[in-house]
Design a protein around this motif. Structure first.
Motif: not given
Length: 288
Positions: A183-184, A192-196, A201-203
């Motif tokens: 989902f990138l 968005k804020p959950v995943f910075h 990070p791609t990983d």
């Protein structure tokens, strides 16, 4: 006399759907029988109120049963284990010990803290399942939506179980229902804020952790899912797993949407899709 019965056959499902639309999870729990199972509530697998779980076990256990650790969805910002009693009861009715686990949510935590919680809950099940009639050698992880992401990362990315002294190979298999696996760039403003974002990070994406020897997978999605695109997520992940010779079963249902997919596990809505049948078959006789 045939006409009233036809009307009843149509009207009852529509009534159930209307009730579910008003208060879906509480309604499903209220209408889901629990007589075939018993529940042990509020077991701590870590510190704090969000690191607890409920265990549902069959009442008529006749030997060690497979164990499924289930994580619910909610975009990593909402959800509670007691809302998913219908999942625990349904799995227990098929001879499975079900563990329904809470995990910490944003804004209390962000990626990857909830994955550490998920792995800790799975490690608890590996250690303690035998006390509840479960077989730790037949351990599965399962989730819906954001919970399916958690399940995928625990099953595919060795970092998280590794912190618990385990490996993905400790799992007999995993089940993803409508999971977001790629989902990138993130479009959902809540996510968005959950995943910075924009420094996600791609990983953080499950598709980057597919490797030979990963646990077998059962991937189920709604064919017309408008929230988590099924071809990009479920279809792509299934193809990557097969390319690495990982056993994978892939199912798409036309009669459900993103949120109703997990609801078809509950007794009143099983007529919509055979989700419970597919999950039980996979757990009770997983591919080699």
């Amino acid at each position: 006399m045939a006409r009233p019965y036809r009307l009843l056959a149509v009207g009852v499902p529509l009534l159930l759907l209307a009730l579910a639309a008003c208060a879906p999870l509480k309604t499903l729990n209220a209408l889901s029988p629990g007589g075939a199972s018993e529940c042990i509530e509020g077991v701590a697998y870590g510190e704090g109120p969000r690191r607890k779980l409920d265990v549902y076990r069959p009442r008529d256990l006749r030997g060690p049963a497979p164990v499924v650790v289930f994580f619910y969805g909610g975009n990593w910002v909402g959800g509670a284990r007691d809302d998913y009693a219908f999942v625990g009861r349904a799995l227990a009715s098929r001879g499975i010990v079900a563990v329904i686990a809470d995990y910490r949510l944003h804004p209390e935590v962000s990626y990857p803290d909830f994955l550490r919680d998920a792995a800790q809950a799975v490690a608890w099940a590996a250690r303690e399942a035998a006390r509840y009639g479960g077989d730790p050698k037949r351990l599965f992880v399962m989730g819906h939506s954001a919970g399916a992401y958690n399940a995928a990362m625990v099953a595919l990315d060795p970092r998280w179980l590794g912190e618990q002294g385990m490996r993905p190979a400790s799992l007999r298999g995993w089940i993803g229902l409508a999971g977001p696996y790629d989902f990138l760039p993130i479009e959902n403003p809540t996510t968005k804020p959950v995943f910075h974002f924009p420094d996600t990070p791609t990983d953080s994406q499950p598709i980057h952790h597919v490797r030979a020897g990963a646990p077998p997978a059962l991937l189920i999605a709604a064919a017309k899912d408008k929230l988590v695109e099924p071809a990009r997520n479920t279809g792509q992940l299934a193809a990557l797993l097969r390319a690495q010779q990982v056993p994978v079963q892939e199912n798409y249902y036309d009669s459900v949407r993103h949120t109703t997919l997990v609801a078809t596990i509950a007794a009143p809505l099983r007529w919509l899709a055979p989700t419970l049948d597919e999950v039980a078959a996979f757990v009770l006789k997983p591919p080699a």
